[in-house]
Scaffold this motif. Structure first.
Motif, PDB file in Angstrom:
ATOM      1  N   ASN A  17     103.472   3.080 -39.910  1.00  0.00           N
ATOM      2  CA  ASN A  17     103.305   3.967 -41.016  1.00  0.00           C
ATOM      3  C   ASN A  17     101.595   3.204 -41.758  1.00  0.00           C
ATOM      4  OD1 ASN A  17     102.475   5.336 -43.138  1.00  0.00           O
ATOM      5  ND2 ASN A  17     104.230   5.131 -44.254  1.00  0.00           N
ATOM      6  N   GLU A  18     100.401   3.527 -40.261  1.00  0.00           N
ATOM      7  CA  GLU A  18      99.112   2.927 -41.162  1.00  0.00           C
ATOM      8  C   GLU A  18      98.476   4.164 -42.575  1.00  0.00           C
ATOM      9  OE1 GLU A  18      98.505   2.063 -36.230  1.00  0.00           O
ATOM     10  OE2 GLU A  18      97.567   4.335 -37.519  1.00  0.00           O
ATOM     11  N   ASP A  19      99.919   4.494 -43.315  1.00  0.00           N
ATOM     12  CA  ASP A  19      98.975   4.935 -43.988  1.00  0.00           C
ATOM     13  C   ASP A  19      99.541   4.289 -45.775  1.00  0.00           C
ATOM     14  OD1 ASP A  19      97.827   7.535 -43.250  1.00  0.00           O
ATOM     15  OD2 ASP A  19      99.779   8.716 -44.761  1.00  0.00           O
ATOM     16  N   PHE A  20      98.972   4.039 -47.111  1.00  0.00           N
ATOM     17  CA  PHE A  20      99.262   3.364 -47.977  1.00  0.00           C
ATOM     18  C   PHE A  20      99.023   3.763 -48.682  1.00  0.00           C
ATOM     19  CE2 PHE A  20      97.571  -0.105 -50.168  1.00  0.00           C
ATOM     20  CZ  PHE A  20      97.891  -1.174 -50.615  1.00  0.00           C
ATOM     21  N   ALA A  28      95.169   5.941 -58.856  1.00  0.00           N
ATOM     22  CA  ALA A  28      96.088   5.456 -57.766  1.00  0.00           C
ATOM     23  C   ALA A  28      95.182   5.273 -56.638  1.00  0.00           C
ATOM     24  CB  ALA A  28      96.693   7.151 -57.954  1.00  0.00           C
ATOM     25  N   LEU A  29      95.232   5.619 -55.208  1.00  0.00           N
ATOM     26  CA  LEU A  29      94.604   5.483 -54.867  1.00  0.00           C
ATOM     27  C   LEU A  29      95.636   5.527 -53.072  1.00  0.00           C
ATOM     28  CD1 LEU A  29      94.860   2.328 -52.557  1.00  0.00           C
ATOM     29  CD2 LEU A  29      93.904   2.057 -54.227  1.00  0.00           C
ATOM     30  N   VAL A  30      95.128   6.923 -51.935  1.00  0.00           N
ATOM     31  CA  VAL A  30      95.262   6.921 -51.129  1.00  0.00           C
ATOM     32  C   VAL A  30      94.631   6.444 -49.749  1.00  0.00           C
ATOM     33  CG1 VAL A  30      96.458   8.304 -49.597  1.00  0.00           C
ATOM     34  CG2 VAL A  30      97.578   8.435 -51.389  1.00  0.00           C
ATOM     35  N   LEU A  31      95.410   5.575 -49.024  1.00  0.00           N
ATOM     36  CA  LEU A  31      94.178   5.226 -47.685  1.00  0.00           C
ATOM     37  C   LEU A  31      94.984   5.557 -46.626  1.00  0.00           C
ATOM     38  CD1 LEU A  31      93.270   1.546 -48.724  1.00  0.00           C
ATOM     39  CD2 LEU A  31      92.130   3.315 -48.762  1.00  0.00           C
ATOM     40  N   ASP A  32      94.594   6.142 -45.230  1.00  0.00           N
ATOM     41  CA  ASP A  32      94.710   6.472 -43.709  1.00  0.00           C
ATOM     42  C   ASP A  32      94.709   5.720 -42.931  1.00  0.00           C
ATOM     43  OD1 ASP A  32      95.915   8.178 -41.760  1.00  0.00           O
ATOM     44  OD2 ASP A  32      95.150   9.916 -42.494  1.00  0.00           O
ATOM     45  N   GLY A  33      95.296   4.872 -42.513  1.00  0.00           N
ATOM     46  CA  GLY A  33      95.084   4.490 -41.144  1.00  0.00           C
ATOM     47  C   GLY A  33      93.632   4.836 -40.058  1.00  0.00           C
ATOM     48  N   THR A  49      97.253  -1.442 -39.423  1.00  0.00           N
ATOM     49  CA  THR A  49      98.304  -1.783 -41.045  1.00  0.00           C
ATOM     50  C   THR A  49      97.667  -3.046 -41.491  1.00  0.00           C
ATOM     51  OG1 THR A  49     100.170  -2.792 -39.307  1.00  0.00           O
ATOM     52  CG2 THR A  49     100.923  -0.910 -40.030  1.00  0.00           C
ATOM     53  N   TRP A  50      97.764  -4.133 -41.073  1.00  0.00           N
ATOM     54  CA  TRP A  50      96.763  -5.286 -41.619  1.00  0.00           C
ATOM     55  C   TRP A  50      95.405  -4.372 -41.790  1.00  0.00           C
ATOM     56  CZ3 TRP A  50      91.812  -7.920 -41.133  1.00  0.00           C
ATOM     57  CH2 TRP A  50      92.629  -9.026 -41.962  1.00  0.00           C
ATOM     58  N   ILE A  51      94.821  -3.774 -41.623  1.00  0.00           N
ATOM     59  CA  ILE A  51      93.477  -3.400 -42.475  1.00  0.00           C
ATOM     60  C   ILE A  51      93.854  -2.760 -43.270  1.00  0.00           C
ATOM     61  CG2 ILE A  51      91.590  -2.231 -41.692  1.00  0.00           C
ATOM     62  CD1 ILE A  51      92.003  -3.006 -38.861  1.00  0.00           C
TER      63      ILE A  51
END
Length: 265
Positions: A17-20, A28-33, A49-51
Motif C-alpha cells: 500500500n503506497e497510500d497514507f 486530515a491528509l491523504v497521500l498517494d505514492g 512506501t518509505w517516501i
C-alpha cells in the motif's frame, strides 16, 4: 465545533500500500505514492512506501505544531524535511524521482482550508448547497501526451520527465519545495461551512471518474455502511469492468478515504 473522523485504506491486490492517511485536531491528509516508471529508478534508492511515510510524518508534525501557518508553508516545510531524510544516497534532481499526490484539509471555527496536489480529491458537502469537489486533474490535460500501451496504459517516462513538476505540466510532492506554490488551494468561509468533508486517493475517486457515481452517491454509501464499503464498491466495479484497458492507469489501485464530519459542540 466537534469533528469526528472515519477512514479506510487498502492496497491494490498483490501490492504494497503506497497510500497514507493521517488525522489530527481539526485536520486530515491523504497521500498517494507516485511510483517509479518501468525501467526507471528515479535516482532514489528508497521504496515509495518509505517516501510517503516520511512525507506524511512531516506533514502531520507541521499541521499539529504550526496550526496557524498557511498550508502551502506547511507543505514546503514537509517536502524540505523529506528531502533531507534522503541524505546523500539519492539524486533528487531526477525529474522521475518518486513522490506523492496529496490532499490536506484543515477545519477551523470560521473556515475550511484545503490543498490538493496530483490526483487526490477533496469533496466538501455543504448540505442543501450541494458538494464542492477539488481535484487536480492537470495530468489528464497534458498537450499531445504520448500514451504507451501495455499491461498499464500510461505516459512514456521520457515525456513525463519533461512535464513533471514543470510549468504547463503537472505536479507531485517529491523533490521540489516549490510544488507548494503550484498546488490547488482554497478556503471556504463561514460556519457551519460544511457538514462533511471527504479526502481520498484516486483509488476511490475512480468511483466518480470511471464508474458513474456522483459524490452524493459516494457520501451516501459511506453514511450507510462506512468507509470500507467505498473500497468494496471500487473493487466490485473494477472486477466487473468489461474493458479495463480503456482507462489510463492501473486496473486496481491503492484506495484510501477519510471523512471528517462537522457538528456543533
Amino acid at each position: 465545533m466537534h469533528i469526528t473522523y472515519t477512514a479506510a485504506t487498502t492496497a491494490a491486490p498483490d501490492s504494497p500500500n503506497e497510500d497514507f492517511f493521517a488525522v489530527g485536531d481539526g485536520w486530515a491528509l491523504v497521500l498517494d505514492g507516485a511510483g517509479r516508471y518501468p525501467g526507471e529508478s528515479g535516482g532514489c534508492i528508497h521504496p515509495v512506501t518509505w517516501i510517503v511515510a516520511r512525507l506524511g510524518l512531516h506533514l502531520s508534525s507541521c499541521l499539529s505544531q504550526q496550526p496557524e501557518q498557511p498550508l502551502t508553508t506547511i507543505v514546503r516545510s514537509a517536502v524540505e524535511a523529506t528531502m533531507a531524510d534522503h541524505g546523500s544516497t539519492c539524486d533528487l534532481s531526477d525529474p522521475l524521482s518518486p513522490g506523492a499526490a496529496g490532499a490536506i484539509v484543515r477545519i477551523r471555527e470560521d473556515r475550511i482550508d484545503w490543498l490538493v496536489v496530483g490526483d487526490c480529491a477533496v469533496v466538501i458537502d455543504q448540505g442543501p448547497k450541494g458538494c464542492t469537489s477539488v481535484i487536480d486533474d492537470r495530468v489528464d490535460h497534458l498537450p499531445n501526451a504520448p500514451i504507451v500501451e501495455g499491461q498499464v496504459r500510461t505516459y512514456s517516462p521520457a515525456y513525463v520527465a519533461t512535464v513533471r513538476n514543470k510549468p504547463g505540466g503537472f505536479w507531485v510532492l517529491a523533490s521540489s519545495p516549490d510544488v507548494a506554490e503550484h498546488a490547488l488551494v482554497g478556503m471556504l468561509p463561514g460556519h457551519p461551512a460544511a457538514t462533511r468533508v471527504l479526502l481520498c486517493s484516486d483509488g476511490i475517486s475512480r468511483l466518480t471518474e470511471r464508474y458513474g457515481l456522483s459524490w452524493q452517491d459516494v457520501l451516501a454509501l459511506h453514511d450507510s455502511t462506512g468507509p470500507d464499503s467505498l473500497i468494496r464498491a471500487v473493487r466490485e466495479a473494477e472486477r466487473s469492468d468489461p474493458e479495463p484497458q480503456r482507462w489510463r492507469g492501473k486496473r486496481h489501485d491503492d484506495a484510501t478515504v477519510v471523512v471528517m464530519r462537522v457538528a456543533e459542540a
